[in-house]
Design an enzyme around this catalytic site. Structure first.
Site, PDB file in Angstrom:
ATOM      1  N   VAL A  13     -16.980  17.956  29.821  1.00  0.00           N
ATOM      2  CA  VAL A  13     -18.003  16.920  29.680  1.00  0.00           C
ATOM      3  C   VAL A  13     -17.680  15.713  30.548  1.00  0.00           C
ATOM      4  O   VAL A  13     -18.533  15.211  31.281  1.00  0.00           O
ATOM      5  CB  VAL A  13     -18.148  16.505  28.200  1.00  0.00           C
ATOM      6  CG1 VAL A  13     -19.132  15.345  28.066  1.00  0.00           C
ATOM      7  CG2 VAL A  13     -18.616  17.688  27.357  1.00  0.00           C
ATOM      8  N   ARG A  34      -4.511  12.004  33.085  1.00  0.00           N
ATOM      9  CA  ARG A  34      -3.086  12.062  32.752  1.00  0.00           C
ATOM     10  C   ARG A  34      -2.240  12.324  33.985  1.00  0.00           C
ATOM     11  O   ARG A  34      -1.073  11.996  34.027  1.00  0.00           O
ATOM     12  CB  ARG A  34      -2.835  13.155  31.700  1.00  0.00           C
ATOM     13  CG  ARG A  34      -3.483  12.849  30.356  1.00  0.00           C
ATOM     14  CD  ARG A  34      -3.096  13.860  29.302  1.00  0.00           C
ATOM     15  NE  ARG A  34      -1.663  13.820  29.024  1.00  0.00           N
ATOM     16  CZ  ARG A  34      -1.052  14.615  28.139  1.00  0.00           C
ATOM     17  NH1 ARG A  34      -1.762  15.521  27.487  1.00  0.00           N
ATOM     18  NH2 ARG A  34       0.234  14.535  27.934  1.00  0.00           N
ATOM     19  N   VAL A  37      -5.021  12.680  40.821  1.00  0.00           N
ATOM     20  CA  VAL A  37      -5.592  13.627  41.775  1.00  0.00           C
ATOM     21  C   VAL A  37      -6.318  12.835  42.850  1.00  0.00           C
ATOM     22  O   VAL A  37      -6.623  11.660  42.686  1.00  0.00           O
ATOM     23  CB  VAL A  37      -6.572  14.608  41.085  1.00  0.00           C
ATOM     24  CG1 VAL A  37      -5.845  15.510  40.130  1.00  0.00           C
ATOM     25  CG2 VAL A  37      -7.673  13.846  40.364  1.00  0.00           C
ATOM     26  N   ASN A  38      -6.608  13.504  43.950  1.00  0.00           N
ATOM     27  CA  ASN A  38      -7.160  12.791  45.099  1.00  0.00           C
ATOM     28  C   ASN A  38      -8.554  13.256  45.500  1.00  0.00           C
ATOM     29  O   ASN A  38      -9.005  12.968  46.598  1.00  0.00           O
ATOM     30  CB  ASN A  38      -6.216  12.944  46.304  1.00  0.00           C
ATOM     31  CG  ASN A  38      -4.851  12.342  46.042  1.00  0.00           C
ATOM     32  OD1 ASN A  38      -4.765  11.215  45.576  1.00  0.00           O
ATOM     33  ND2 ASN A  38      -3.799  13.095  46.338  1.00  0.00           N
ATOM     34  N   ALA A  72     -12.416  11.770  26.109  1.00  0.00           N
ATOM     35  CA  ALA A  72     -11.099  12.370  25.895  1.00  0.00           C
ATOM     36  C   ALA A  72     -10.862  12.587  24.400  1.00  0.00           C
ATOM     37  O   ALA A  72     -11.260  11.777  23.569  1.00  0.00           O
ATOM     38  CB  ALA A  72     -10.013  11.467  26.465  1.00  0.00           C
ATOM     39  N   SER A 117     -18.564  14.952  17.603  1.00  0.00           N
ATOM     40  CA  SER A 117     -18.752  16.393  17.429  1.00  0.00           C
ATOM     41  C   SER A 117     -19.675  16.662  16.256  1.00  0.00           C
ATOM     42  O   SER A 117     -19.665  15.932  15.252  1.00  0.00           O
ATOM     43  CB  SER A 117     -17.405  17.078  17.175  1.00  0.00           C
ATOM     44  OG  SER A 117     -17.585  18.424  16.756  1.00  0.00           O
ATOM     45  N   TYR A 143     -10.066  18.608  12.819  1.00  0.00           N
ATOM     46  CA  TYR A 143     -10.749  18.049  13.978  1.00  0.00           C
ATOM     47  C   TYR A 143     -11.976  17.253  13.544  1.00  0.00           C
ATOM     48  O   TYR A 143     -12.189  16.113  13.962  1.00  0.00           O
ATOM     49  CB  TYR A 143     -11.151  19.182  14.921  1.00  0.00           C
ATOM     50  CG  TYR A 143     -11.981  18.751  16.102  1.00  0.00           C
ATOM     51  CD1 TYR A 143     -11.438  17.985  17.129  1.00  0.00           C
ATOM     52  CD2 TYR A 143     -13.323  19.119  16.199  1.00  0.00           C
ATOM     53  CE1 TYR A 143     -12.210  17.596  18.220  1.00  0.00           C
ATOM     54  CE2 TYR A 143     -14.096  18.736  17.286  1.00  0.00           C
ATOM     55  CZ  TYR A 143     -13.532  17.970  18.289  1.00  0.00           C
ATOM     56  OH  TYR A 143     -14.299  17.583  19.361  1.00  0.00           O
ATOM     57  N   GLY A 192     -20.682  44.928  31.124  1.00  0.00           N
ATOM     58  CA  GLY A 192     -21.511  45.922  30.452  1.00  0.00           C
ATOM     59  C   GLY A 192     -20.906  46.460  29.178  1.00  0.00           C
ATOM     60  O   GLY A 192     -21.226  47.577  28.754  1.00  0.00           O
TER      61      GLY A 192
END
Length: 320
Positions: A13, A34, A37-38, A72, A117, A143, A192
């Site tokens: 999401v 966490r 990244v680039n 998160a 949720s 949860y 299948g």
């Protein structure tokens, strides 16, 4: 220009919300990860956090932000191994969320959108008796309890600080990159594999990723969304059998379904210790999104068939 903090950007999401917001020239995004990244556009500021809990320092990331989308979470898992799962869910989903919200309010954030949720409402419904957004919560697992407690804490923060809180409770989300049971379903259909699911007469509400993202974006700015709770779905409830047939058509691999009665599947699953799975396959879970439609003037932009085609196309492309 509006600066928006996004958490959970590495998840299904959060990543989709980032992709939607990043194409707008009026948004400057702060993506919380966490690990660094680039592959984000220049308009995105990447903020790295080790963990999200009650001690996370958010000051630098929140600077200049007018809104937060908090996607998160410690997510629900089928086979929980923690010796105290409620404690672990609370650490991230309750303490982490409320800590972020308090610091956001102190930083002058105007609106906090929380991805909750449907498990806050409960685990299942009787066909024709859907959940409503403002009904009494009835979570049945750790949860769901943690998400409910986070919602309660966020409403209290909103009351005390004046920061607007919007709570969105999605049903099962599917779309490009979906994992878990939905991905397994596509794998079986694509191969299948005959499935004993040709006589399931339940009703389940689902939400396409694109529809959920559209609602999140709407809730970032719509005046009527302030301090409200919304349920979200595609607005078209399906039985498990109908879903499998539609997904098979989207994949170009017609579903091979055997008409095994639901009671027989439920009995077998219970004997094998898979009662939770049988509930998802055979039980009903419907939501009423009339509040979302009427208060926000919102309509799901994607039909179920269109969303399944997009999901199937991504699945096929990833297998090449």
């Amino acid at each position: 220009m509006s600066r928006i903090l996004l958490t959970g950007v590495s998840g299904l999401v959060g990543r989709a919300v980032h992709e939607r917001l990043s194409i707008s020239p009026i948004n400057e995004l702060v993506a919380v990860l966490r690990t660094h990244v680039n592959d984000f556009p220049e308009s995105t500021v990447v903020a790295k956090v080790a963990d999200i809990d009650g001690n996370t320092a958010w000051g630098d990331a929140l600077g200049g932000c007018s809104a937060v989308v908090h996607a998160a979470a410690r997510v629900h898992v089928m086979n929980e191994t923690s010796s105290d799962s409620l404690r672990d869910f609370r650490r991230v989903n309750v303490e982490g969320s409320l800590n972020l919200a308090r610091q956001a309010a102190q930083a002058g954030v105007r609106r906090f959108v929380f991805i909750s949720s449907i498990k806050v409402n409960g685990e299942g419904t009787v066909p024709g008796a859907p959940y409503f957004a403002d009904a009494e919560p009835a979570p049945a697992d750790s949860y769901g309890i943690s998400k409910m407690e986070a919602e309660q804490g966020l409403r209290e923060i909103a009351r005390k600080t004046g920061m607007e809180v919007v709570i969105i409770r999605p049903t099962l989300v599917y779309g490009p990159g979906v994992k878990a049971n939905f991905l397994n379903m596509m794998r079986w259909l694509n191969k299948g594999v005959p499935l004993p699911l040709g006589a399931i007469n339940n009703r389940r509400s689902l939400v396409a990723l694109g529809n959920l993202v559209d609602l999140v974006v709407t809730c970032l700015s719509h005046p009527a969304a302030a301090n409200q709770t919304f349920l979200v779905s595609d607005g078209e409830d399906l039985s498990t059998t109908e879903l499998l047939r539609k997904m098979g058509q989207a994949l170009g691999s017609p579903a091979r379904l055997l008409p095994v009665p639901s009671w027989m599947l439920e009995t077998g699953a219970t004997l094998l210790g898979r009662k939770a799975l049988s509930q998802r396959l055979c039980g009903s879970l419907q939501v009423d999104i009339s509040k979302t439609r009427e208060l926000l003037g919102w309509t799901p932009p994607l039909s179920v068939d269109a969303a399944l085609r997009i999901t199937a196309q991504h699945f096929i492309e990833q297998r090449k």
